[in-house]
Design an enzyme around this catalytic site. Structure first.
Site, PDB file in Angstrom:
ATOM      1  N   GLY A  86      34.156  32.905  36.457  1.00 37.85           N
ATOM      2  CA  GLY A  86      35.478  32.273  36.395  1.00 37.85           C
ATOM      3  C   GLY A  86      35.466  30.877  36.990  1.00 37.85           C
ATOM      4  O   GLY A  86      36.459  30.434  37.572  1.00 37.85           O
ATOM      5  N   SER A  94      37.777  27.171  35.945  1.00 37.88           N
ATOM      6  CA  SER A  94      39.188  26.893  36.231  1.00 37.88           C
ATOM      7  C   SER A  94      39.538  27.320  37.659  1.00 37.88           C
ATOM      8  O   SER A  94      38.810  28.125  38.268  1.00 37.88           O
ATOM      9  CB  SER A  94      40.037  27.699  35.228  1.00 37.88           C
ATOM     10  N   ASN A 111      34.771  36.495  40.462  1.00 32.33           N
ATOM     11  CA  ASN A 111      36.081  35.847  40.579  1.00 32.33           C
ATOM     12  C   ASN A 111      36.893  35.830  39.287  1.00 32.33           C
ATOM     13  O   ASN A 111      38.124  35.792  39.338  1.00 32.33           O
ATOM     14  CB  ASN A 111      35.853  34.412  41.093  1.00 32.33           C
ATOM     15  N   SER A 149      43.455  40.437  45.329  1.00 37.57           N
ATOM     16  CA  SER A 149      44.802  39.837  45.380  1.00 37.57           C
ATOM     17  C   SER A 149      45.673  40.662  46.325  1.00 37.57           C
ATOM     18  O   SER A 149      45.422  41.871  46.492  1.00 37.57           O
ATOM     19  CB  SER A 149      45.420  39.868  43.976  1.00 37.57           C
ATOM     20  N   TYR A 161      48.175  44.509  36.660  1.00 42.88           N
ATOM     21  CA  TYR A 161      47.372  43.584  37.474  1.00 42.88           C
ATOM     22  C   TYR A 161      47.052  44.224  38.826  1.00 42.88           C
ATOM     23  O   TYR A 161      45.910  44.213  39.291  1.00 42.88           O
ATOM     24  CB  TYR A 161      48.145  42.274  37.645  1.00 42.88           C
ATOM     25  N   SER A 194      44.480  46.883  38.530  1.00 41.88           N
ATOM     26  CA  SER A 194      43.123  46.348  38.322  1.00 41.88           C
ATOM     27  C   SER A 194      42.525  45.847  39.626  1.00 41.88           C
ATOM     28  O   SER A 194      41.318  45.987  39.860  1.00 41.88           O
ATOM     29  CB  SER A 194      43.139  45.226  37.269  1.00 41.88           C
ATOM     30  N   LYS A 195      43.328  45.270  40.503  1.00 42.51           N
ATOM     31  CA  LYS A 195      42.824  44.720  41.766  1.00 42.51           C
ATOM     32  C   LYS A 195      42.720  45.813  42.839  1.00 42.51           C
ATOM     33  O   LYS A 195      41.836  45.763  43.698  1.00 42.51           O
ATOM     34  CB  LYS A 195      43.731  43.578  42.252  1.00 42.51           C
ATOM     35  N   ILE A 254      48.334  31.275  44.426  1.00 42.69           N
ATOM     36  CA  ILE A 254      47.534  30.051  44.517  1.00 42.69           C
ATOM     37  C   ILE A 254      47.859  29.202  43.289  1.00 42.69           C
ATOM     38  O   ILE A 254      47.989  29.741  42.185  1.00 42.69           O
ATOM     39  CB  ILE A 254      46.019  30.394  44.519  1.00 42.69           C
TER      40      ILE A 254
HETATM   41  N1  NAP Z   1      46.174  32.164  41.175  1.00 41.92           N
HETATM   42  C1  NAP Z   1      46.643  33.133  41.931  1.00 41.92           C
HETATM   43  O1  NAP Z   1      47.806  33.116  42.381  1.00 41.92           O
HETATM   44  C2  NAP Z   1      45.745  34.285  42.335  1.00 41.92           C
HETATM   45  C3  NAP Z   1      46.134  35.083  43.415  1.00 41.92           C
HETATM   46  C4  NAP Z   1      45.333  36.153  43.792  1.00 41.92           C
HETATM   47  C5  NAP Z   1      44.160  36.401  43.099  1.00 41.92           C
HETATM   48  N2  NAP Z   1      43.806  35.613  42.040  1.00 41.92           N
HETATM   49  C6  NAP Z   1      42.554  35.929  41.342  1.00 41.92           C
HETATM   50  O2  NAP Z   1      41.696  34.820  41.411  1.00 41.92           O
HETATM   51  C7  NAP Z   1      40.797  34.833  40.300  1.00 41.92           C
HETATM   52  C8  NAP Z   1      40.783  33.460  39.658  1.00 41.92           C
HETATM   53  O3  NAP Z   1      42.083  33.188  39.155  1.00 41.92           O
HETATM   54  P1  NAP Z   1      42.661  31.726  38.986  1.00 41.92           P
HETATM   55  O4  NAP Z   1      44.004  31.725  39.597  1.00 41.92           O
HETATM   56  O5  NAP Z   1      41.669  30.708  39.384  1.00 41.92           O
HETATM   57  O6  NAP Z   1      42.894  31.729  37.403  1.00 41.92           O
HETATM   58  P2  NAP Z   1      42.502  30.733  36.251  1.00 41.92           P
HETATM   59  O7  NAP Z   1      42.674  29.314  36.701  1.00 41.92           O
HETATM   60  O8  NAP Z   1      43.244  31.188  35.056  1.00 41.92           O
HETATM   61  O9  NAP Z   1      40.926  31.006  36.058  1.00 41.92           O
HETATM   62  C9  NAP Z   1      40.486  32.237  35.565  1.00 41.92           C
HETATM   63  C10 NAP Z   1      39.001  32.158  35.322  1.00 41.92           C
HETATM   64  O10 NAP Z   1      38.552  33.427  34.836  1.00 41.92           O
HETATM   65  C11 NAP Z   1      37.815  33.221  33.643  1.00 41.92           C
HETATM   66  N3  NAP Z   1      37.950  34.332  32.718  1.00 41.92           N
HETATM   67  C12 NAP Z   1      39.079  34.956  32.307  1.00 41.92           C
HETATM   68  N4  NAP Z   1      38.786  35.873  31.381  1.00 41.92           N
HETATM   69  C13 NAP Z   1      37.443  35.833  31.200  1.00 41.92           C
HETATM   70  C14 NAP Z   1      36.539  36.534  30.375  1.00 41.92           C
HETATM   71  N5  NAP Z   1      36.942  37.469  29.510  1.00 41.92           N
HETATM   72  N6  NAP Z   1      35.222  36.237  30.460  1.00 41.92           N
HETATM   73  C15 NAP Z   1      34.779  35.294  31.309  1.00 41.92           C
HETATM   74  N7  NAP Z   1      35.588  34.578  32.108  1.00 41.92           N
HETATM   75  C16 NAP Z   1      36.900  34.858  32.049  1.00 41.92           C
HETATM   76  C17 NAP Z   1      38.395  31.970  33.040  1.00 41.92           C
HETATM   77  O11 NAP Z   1      37.455  31.438  32.136  1.00 41.92           O
HETATM   78  P3  NAP Z   1      37.915  30.494  30.885  1.00 41.92           P
HETATM   79  O12 NAP Z   1      38.667  29.348  31.493  1.00 41.92           O
HETATM   80  O13 NAP Z   1      36.643  30.039  30.340  1.00 41.92           O
HETATM   81  O14 NAP Z   1      38.736  31.329  30.008  1.00 41.92           O
HETATM   82  C18 NAP Z   1      38.622  31.117  34.275  1.00 41.92           C
HETATM   83  O15 NAP Z   1      37.441  30.467  34.663  1.00 41.92           O
HETATM   84  C19 NAP Z   1      41.287  35.961  39.385  1.00 41.92           C
HETATM   85  O16 NAP Z   1      40.499  37.109  39.590  1.00 41.92           O
HETATM   86  C20 NAP Z   1      42.709  36.200  39.859  1.00 41.92           C
HETATM   87  O17 NAP Z   1      43.143  37.499  39.596  1.00 41.92           O
HETATM   88  C21 NAP Z   1      44.559  34.545  41.649  1.00 41.92           C
END
Ligand code: NAP
Length: 248
Positions: A16, A19, A87, A139, A153, A156-157, A186
């Site tokens: 991941g 992004s 991630n 999360s 969600y 899953s977590k 975030i």
């Molecule tokens: N943002 C929040 O508020 C928050 C809070 C708690 C936990 N999290 C967790 O943090 C992690 C990162 O989230 P983020 O907020 O940084 O989200 P994000 O900006 O949407 O980034 C998600 C990343 O996961 C990759 N991804 C998604 N589906 C995929 C797949 N099928 N195969 C390979 N890569 C895949 C995406 O790749 P592509 O761009 O190439 O599609 C991207 O690099 C996640 O596990 C999320 O649940 C986020």
């Protein structure tokens, strides 16, 4: 210079990384001396992360982790690692009565099954060293809070939190540590597909005692601690990073 959090001489695989949080993890790890191997689906965004890495010897691989049968080959092509950050993830809002097999599979596959399978393959193919560190991005939705529409969600977590504790115990004899971070909201792209409106997000941020959402780098720093030798005696933990949200 003295730095107990250094990642010099460590090779770290980050999913991941195209992004948000994963991108910040990759860039910050490279700044602390790690060689990173980054993965994501979107080539343009992954290249953008790659171009911001500091130092030499990094690598990148395009992979869709929801293609579970391709994970063994992905792992086969990796060098032996000192660290892995599971991630990659997606969010999905749905109410309980609307859950379908497809929606359940969609989120569980990428948030739960893929990181567990990836970890299992790293072990089976001996691609992770003794004294290494595996970190999951969980999360606060996993086990600390419930919110409307977050049932899948959260599920899953929550499964990841259970996995982390049990795998930590399993792998302790090999001196492989397994931990997770549990962030609150975030600022990333994860809610960009209209799942939640900008107005709702702004209003929600006010509910945090520190009066803002977190930044990707603030999660990356916690993950760096868990990857570094500074956390050599830490395993099976969920490190909370939530601006005080769950204090209330
Ligand atoms: N943002 C929040 O508020 C928050 C809070 C708690 C936990 N999290 C967790 O943090 C992690 C990162 O989230 P983020 O907020 O940084 O989200 P994000 O900006 O949407 O980034 C998600 C990343 O996961 C990759 N991804 C998604 N589906 C995929 C797949 N099928 N195969 C390979 N890569 C895949 C995406 O790749 P592509 O761009 O190439 O599609 C991207 O690099 C996640 O596990 C999320 O649940 C986020």
């Amino acid at each position: 210079m003295y730095n107990p959090f250094t990642l010099e001489d460590k090779t770290i695989f980050i999913t991941g990384a195209s992004s948000g949080i994963g991108k910040a993890i990759a860039i910050e790890c490279s700044k602390l001396g790690a060689k990173v191997i980054i993965t994501g689906r979107n080539e343009k965004r992954l290249n953008d992360t790659f171009n911001q890495l500091e130092g030499d010897g990094h690598d990148k691989v395009i992979a869709d982790l929801s293609k579970l049968d391709e994970i063994p080959q992905l792992v086969k092509d990796l060098p032996v690692l000192d660290g892995c950050v599971n991630n990659a993830g997606i969010a999905k809002t749905i109410l309980t009565s609307f859950i379908s097999i497809d929606s359940l599979e969609e989120i569980i596959q990428i948030n739960t099954i893929a990181p567990i399978l990836l970890t299992q393959q790293l072990l089976k193919q001996k691609k992770i060293k003794k004294d290494s560190s595996i970190v999951f991005t969980s999360s606060i939705s996993g086990n600390r809070i419930a919110s409307l529409g977050n049932v899948l969600y959260s599920t899953s977590k929550g499964a990841i939190n259970g996995f982390v504790k049990n795998a930590a115990l399993d792998l302790a004899p090999k001196k492989i540590r397994v931990n997770s971070v549990t962030p609150g909201m975030i600022q990333t792209e994860i809610y960009s597909e209209g799942l939640i409106s900008q107005e709702q997000l702004l209003e929600d941020a006010k509910k945090y005692p520190l009066k803002r959402y977190g930044k990707p780098e603030e999660v990356a720093y916690a993950i760096i601690y868990l990857l570094s030798d500074a956390s050599a005696w830490v395993t099976g933990t969920n490190l909370l990073i939530d601006g005080g949200f769950t204090l209330q």
